[in-house]
Every structure is written in C-alpha cells, then in structure tokens.
Design a protein around this motif. Structure first.
Motif, PDB file in Angstrom:
ATOM      1  N   MET A   1       0.731  -1.183   0.227  1.00 16.64           N
ATOM      2  CA  MET A   1      -0.066   0.013  -0.062  1.00 16.64           C
ATOM      3  C   MET A   1       0.952   1.327   0.021  1.00 16.64           C
ATOM      4  SD  MET A   1      -2.958  -0.852   2.798  1.00 16.64           S
ATOM      5  CE  MET A   1      -4.637  -0.997   2.193  1.00 16.64           C
ATOM      6  N   ASN A   2       1.063   1.930  -1.229  1.00 17.71           N
ATOM      7  CA  ASN A   2       1.935   3.113  -1.160  1.00 17.71           C
ATOM      8  C   ASN A   2       1.150   4.376  -1.576  1.00 17.71           C
ATOM      9  OD1 ASN A   2       4.573   1.869  -0.362  1.00 17.71           O
ATOM     10  ND2 ASN A   2       4.603   0.916  -2.673  1.00 17.71           N
ATOM     11  N   ASP A   3      -0.083   3.910  -1.596  1.00 22.83           N
ATOM     12  CA  ASP A   3      -1.018   5.214  -2.073  1.00 22.83           C
ATOM     13  C   ASP A   3      -1.062   6.451  -0.949  1.00 22.83           C
ATOM     14  OD1 ASP A   3      -3.274   4.459  -0.343  1.00 22.83           O
ATOM     15  OD2 ASP A   3      -3.933   3.100  -1.947  1.00 22.83           O
ATOM     16  N   PRO A   4      -1.540   7.417  -1.152  1.00 18.86           N
ATOM     17  CA  PRO A   4      -1.465   8.503  -0.094  1.00 18.86           C
ATOM     18  C   PRO A   4      -2.323   8.201   1.054  1.00 18.86           C
ATOM     19  CG  PRO A   4      -1.783   9.509  -2.107  1.00 18.86           C
ATOM     20  CD  PRO A   4      -1.782   8.073  -2.475  1.00 18.86           C
ATOM     21  N   GLY A   5      -3.420   7.268   0.989  1.00 18.53           N
ATOM     22  CA  GLY A   5      -4.397   7.321   2.102  1.00 18.53           C
ATOM     23  C   GLY A   5      -4.106   5.924   2.721  1.00 18.53           C
ATOM     24  N   ALA A   6      -2.933   4.946   2.369  1.00 25.03           N
ATOM     25  CA  ALA A   6      -2.550   3.873   2.850  1.00 25.03           C
ATOM     26  C   ALA A   6      -2.256   3.877   4.604  1.00 25.03           C
ATOM     27  CB  ALA A   6      -1.318   3.453   2.470  1.00 25.03           C
ATOM     28  N   ARG A   7      -1.874   4.771   5.065  1.00 26.59           N
ATOM     29  CA  ARG A   7      -1.468   5.077   6.566  1.00 26.59           C
ATOM     30  C   ARG A   7      -2.986   5.123   7.220  1.00 26.59           C
ATOM     31  NH1 ARG A   7       2.808   6.867   9.567  1.00 26.59           N
ATOM     32  NH2 ARG A   7       2.396   7.407  11.670  1.00 26.59           N
ATOM     33  N   GLU A   8      -3.765   6.116   6.798  1.00 31.03           N
ATOM     34  CA  GLU A   8      -5.125   6.116   7.340  1.00 31.03           C
ATOM     35  C   GLU A   8      -5.944   4.772   7.343  1.00 31.03           C
ATOM     36  OE1 GLU A   8      -3.965   8.149   5.078  1.00 31.03           O
ATOM     37  OE2 GLU A   8      -3.441   9.720   6.551  1.00 31.03           O
ATOM     38  N   ILE A   9      -5.824   4.039   6.030  1.00 28.66           N
ATOM     39  CA  ILE A   9      -6.658   2.860   6.080  1.00 28.66           C
ATOM     40  C   ILE A   9      -6.034   1.713   6.972  1.00 28.66           C
ATOM     41  CG2 ILE A   9      -7.104   0.613   4.529  1.00 28.66           C
ATOM     42  CD1 ILE A   9      -6.850   2.915   2.158  1.00 28.66           C
ATOM     43  N   LEU A  10      -4.700   1.654   7.059  1.00 30.12           N
ATOM     44  CA  LEU A  10      -4.284   0.808   7.862  1.00 30.12           C
ATOM     45  C   LEU A  10      -4.333   1.158   9.504  1.00 30.12           C
ATOM     46  CD1 LEU A  10      -0.757  -0.036   6.320  1.00 30.12           C
ATOM     47  CD2 LEU A  10      -2.767  -1.376   6.019  1.00 30.12           C
ATOM     48  N   ASP A  11      -4.422   2.350   9.598  1.00 30.46           N
ATOM     49  CA  ASP A  11      -4.677   2.790  11.118  1.00 30.46           C
ATOM     50  C   ASP A  11      -6.175   2.238  11.372  1.00 30.46           C
ATOM     51  OD1 ASP A  11      -2.231   4.147  11.450  1.00 30.46           O
ATOM     52  OD2 ASP A  11      -2.864   6.055  11.061  1.00 30.46           O
ATOM     53  N   ALA A  12      -7.257   2.472  10.519  1.00 33.61           N
ATOM     54  CA  ALA A  12      -8.410   2.102  10.732  1.00 33.61           C
ATOM     55  C   ALA A  12      -8.443   0.719  10.940  1.00 33.61           C
ATOM     56  CB  ALA A  12      -9.397   2.670   9.632  1.00 33.61           C
ATOM     57  N   LEU A  13      -7.778  -0.352  10.076  1.00 30.84           N
ATOM     58  CA  LEU A  13      -8.142  -1.574  10.198  1.00 30.84           C
ATOM     59  C   LEU A  13      -7.417  -1.903  11.517  1.00 30.84           C
ATOM     60  CD1 LEU A  13      -7.127  -2.736   6.736  1.00 30.84           C
ATOM     61  CD2 LEU A  13      -9.460  -2.941   7.836  1.00 30.84           C
ATOM     62  N   GLU A  14      -6.269  -1.612  12.006  1.00 27.05           N
ATOM     63  CA  GLU A  14      -5.610  -1.698  13.434  1.00 27.05           C
ATOM     64  C   GLU A  14      -6.483  -1.368  14.373  1.00 27.05           C
ATOM     65  OE1 GLU A  14      -1.741  -0.203  13.120  1.00 27.05           O
ATOM     66  OE2 GLU A  14      -1.110  -1.288  11.355  1.00 27.05           O
ATOM     67  N   ILE A  15      -7.311  -0.401  14.421  1.00 27.60           N
ATOM     68  CA  ILE A  15      -8.183  -0.028  15.642  1.00 27.60           C
ATOM     69  C   ILE A  15      -9.355  -1.049  15.592  1.00 27.60           C
ATOM     70  CG2 ILE A  15     -10.100   1.774  16.219  1.00 27.60           C
ATOM     71  CD1 ILE A  15      -8.276   3.902  14.978  1.00 27.60           C
ATOM     72  N   ALA A  16      -9.727  -1.446  14.380  1.00 30.44           N
ATOM     73  CA  ALA A  16     -10.920  -2.374  14.603  1.00 30.44           C
ATOM     74  C   ALA A  16     -10.268  -3.845  14.966  1.00 30.44           C
ATOM     75  CB  ALA A  16     -11.372  -2.943  13.083  1.00 30.44           C
ATOM     76  N   LEU A  17      -9.176  -4.233  14.810  1.00 29.48           N
ATOM     77  CA  LEU A  17      -8.352  -5.354  15.448  1.00 29.48           C
ATOM     78  C   LEU A  17      -8.352  -5.057  16.939  1.00 29.48           C
ATOM     79  CD1 LEU A  17      -5.732  -6.181  12.860  1.00 29.48           C
ATOM     80  CD2 LEU A  17      -7.587  -7.564  13.579  1.00 29.48           C
ATOM     81  N   ARG A  18      -8.118  -4.099  17.494  1.00 25.38           N
ATOM     82  CA  ARG A  18      -7.829  -3.788  18.667  1.00 25.38           C
ATOM     83  C   ARG A  18      -8.999  -3.837  19.541  1.00 25.38           C
ATOM     84  NH1 ARG A  18      -3.842  -0.163  16.976  1.00 25.38           N
ATOM     85  NH2 ARG A  18      -5.035   1.601  17.121  1.00 25.38           N
ATOM     86  N   ARG A  19     -10.052  -3.597  18.755  1.00 25.20           N
ATOM     87  CA  ARG A  19     -11.619  -3.594  19.270  1.00 25.20           C
ATOM     88  C   ARG A  19     -12.046  -4.961  19.422  1.00 25.20           C
ATOM     89  NH1 ARG A  19     -13.939   2.056  17.062  1.00 25.20           N
ATOM     90  NH2 ARG A  19     -12.861   3.519  18.512  1.00 25.20           N
ATOM     91  N   GLY A  20     -11.190  -6.004  19.099  1.00 27.58           N
ATOM     92  CA  GLY A  20     -11.605  -7.300  19.163  1.00 27.58           C
ATOM     93  C   GLY A  20     -12.409  -7.823  17.851  1.00 27.58           C
ATOM     94  N   ARG A  21     -12.291  -7.122  16.724  1.00 27.22           N
ATOM     95  CA  ARG A  21     -12.908  -7.514  15.472  1.00 27.22           C
ATOM     96  C   ARG A  21     -12.074  -8.434  14.940  1.00 27.22           C
ATOM     97  NH1 ARG A  21     -15.390  -2.448  15.825  1.00 27.22           N
ATOM     98  NH2 ARG A  21     -17.746  -2.660  16.120  1.00 27.22           N
ATOM     99  N   GLN A  22     -12.434  -9.359  14.061  1.00 29.63           N
ATOM    100  CA  GLN A  22     -11.862 -10.189  13.016  1.00 29.63           C
ATOM    101  C   GLN A  22     -12.065  -9.334  11.990  1.00 29.63           C
ATOM    102  OE1 GLN A  22     -12.982 -14.082  12.565  1.00 29.63           O
ATOM    103  NE2 GLN A  22     -11.601 -14.908  14.215  1.00 29.63           N
ATOM    104  N   ILE A  23     -10.879  -9.439  10.872  1.00 29.36           N
ATOM    105  CA  ILE A  23     -10.883  -8.670   9.799  1.00 29.36           C
ATOM    106  C   ILE A  23     -10.472  -9.534   8.681  1.00 29.36           C
ATOM    107  CG2 ILE A  23     -10.735  -6.298  10.372  1.00 29.36           C
ATOM    108  CD1 ILE A  23      -7.882  -6.360   9.621  1.00 29.36           C
ATOM    109  N   CYS A  24     -11.008  -9.474   7.314  1.00 30.33           N
ATOM    110  CA  CYS A  24     -10.587 -10.371   6.218  1.00 30.33           C
ATOM    111  C   CYS A  24      -9.939  -9.301   5.325  1.00 30.33           C
ATOM    112  CB  CYS A  24     -11.665 -11.041   5.823  1.00 30.33           C
ATOM    113  SG  CYS A  24     -11.030 -12.280   4.372  1.00 30.33           S
ATOM    114  N   VAL A  25      -8.788  -9.451   4.597  1.00 32.62           N
ATOM    115  CA  VAL A  25      -8.189  -8.694   3.700  1.00 32.62           C
ATOM    116  C   VAL A  25      -7.613  -9.408   2.663  1.00 32.62           C
ATOM    117  CG1 VAL A  25      -7.430  -6.635   5.495  1.00 32.62           C
ATOM    118  CG2 VAL A  25      -6.066  -8.517   4.942  1.00 32.62           C
ATOM    119  N   GLN A  26      -7.327  -8.690   1.559  1.00 32.54           N
ATOM    120  CA  GLN A  26      -6.927  -9.509   0.335  1.00 32.54           C
ATOM    121  C   GLN A  26      -5.103  -9.387   0.812  1.00 32.54           C
ATOM    122  OE1 GLN A  26      -8.251 -10.286  -2.847  1.00 32.54           O
ATOM    123  NE2 GLN A  26      -6.346 -11.416  -3.410  1.00 32.54           N
ATOM    124  N   ALA A  27      -4.605 -10.590   0.340  1.00 31.58           N
ATOM    125  CA  ALA A  27      -3.269 -10.647   0.306  1.00 31.58           C
ATOM    126  C   ALA A  27      -2.680 -10.613  -0.912  1.00 31.58           C
ATOM    127  CB  ALA A  27      -2.833 -11.917   1.061  1.00 31.58           C
TER     128      ALA A  27
END
Length: 158
Positions: A1-27
């Motif tokens: 993820m090298n696009d300008p919004g990558a940091r914000e997207i990753l931050d949001a996903l990490e917040i969801a994980l810390r709140r106990g959610r499971q996430i599914c992402v494309q590898a």
C-alpha cells in the motif's frame, strides 16, 4: 500500500483489530507461497504479542505497509521482545520486528470464494515444522554463501 491514504486505512483496520474484531483482507505477493496466492483473503484477529511463537503467521507493519509472514524465532521479553519472520516461499529472513511496536495481528484463517477455513491445531503443528525447516534452510543458504565466497577468494601463494 503505497497510495497516499494507506496510512489512514491501515490505522482504521488496526483500530478494528484492537476492538476485538476479526478482519478479512486481500493478501498480495508470493512470499508466502502458492496457498496464499490462490486465496481471496486472510482472516486476521488481534492477539497479545507476548504469545507469539514460531510457526504462527503474523501481520506486522513496516513503512506503512503490512507484511504477512511466519514467525521463525523470538528473542527477549517485554519491550525488547523481537520476532524474526520469513515468507514460506523465500529463503531469507526478514529484518527482526519489535513485537510491541510493529505487530498488528495473527492470521487465523484463509478465505477462498464463499468459504472460510479457520486454522486448526493440525495447522499450528504444521506451522511449527515449517518454521523449523525455514530456520534450517536460511542457515544452510547462509553457510553455502559463506563457503562459496571463501572458495572463490584467491589465497596468497607461499
């Protein structure tokens, strides 16, 4: 993820994980080998970084991107707790990551189409073996490179 919004997207996903959610992402990428390349996504959940063990597949963050690799070795405790990881499809180790700072989550399953397969105890045992083989493989490759350099270096004649 090298696009300008990558940091914000990753931050949001990490917040969801810390709140106990499971996430599914494309590898993406081939460093984990064919089984991961043919999936639609990986299932990630938050887990305590102090519980990381060789064989586990983890997600860690480096340079505003996530890396999904298998833990090969762990060192230290608490703040100095380091993990060495490696992709199953490559023969080199990653630069160690600081578990408390860079660790994002634990891969607990794979999604292919409509079907999600969660990892079992059998998968965890297999993962430990893959980690051991990976550690031995990288050691053998390093030794072979050293030997080739040593043999190809001209020696002074007496």
């Amino acid at each position: 993820m090298n696009d300008p919004g990558a940091r914000e997207i990753l931050d949001a996903l990490e917040i969801a994980l810390r709140r106990g959610r499971q996430i599914c992402v494309q590898a993406s990428g081939l460093s984990m080998g064919a089984p991961f390349a043919s999936t639609d996504g990986i299932v990630i959940q938050s887990a305590d970084s102090s519980g990381l063990r060789p064989g586990m597949i983890v997600v860690y963050r480096r340079d505003n991107r996530w890396i999904v690799h298998r833990v090969i070795r762990t060192f230290g405790r608490n703040a100095e707790y380091l993990c060495v990881a490696k992709g199953d499809g490559v023969n080199r180790l990653d630069r160690p990551f600081v578990a408390r700072e860079e660790y994002v989550g634990l891969v607990v399953g794979i999604r292919a189409g409509e079907r999600t397969r969660m990892f079992t105890a059998r998968d965890r045992i297999k993962g430990r073996w893959i980690a051991l083989v990976g550690l031995l493989e990288t050691g053998a490759v390093t030794a072979m490179r050293w030997l080739l350099r040593r043999c190809s270096t001209p020696r002074p004649s007496n």
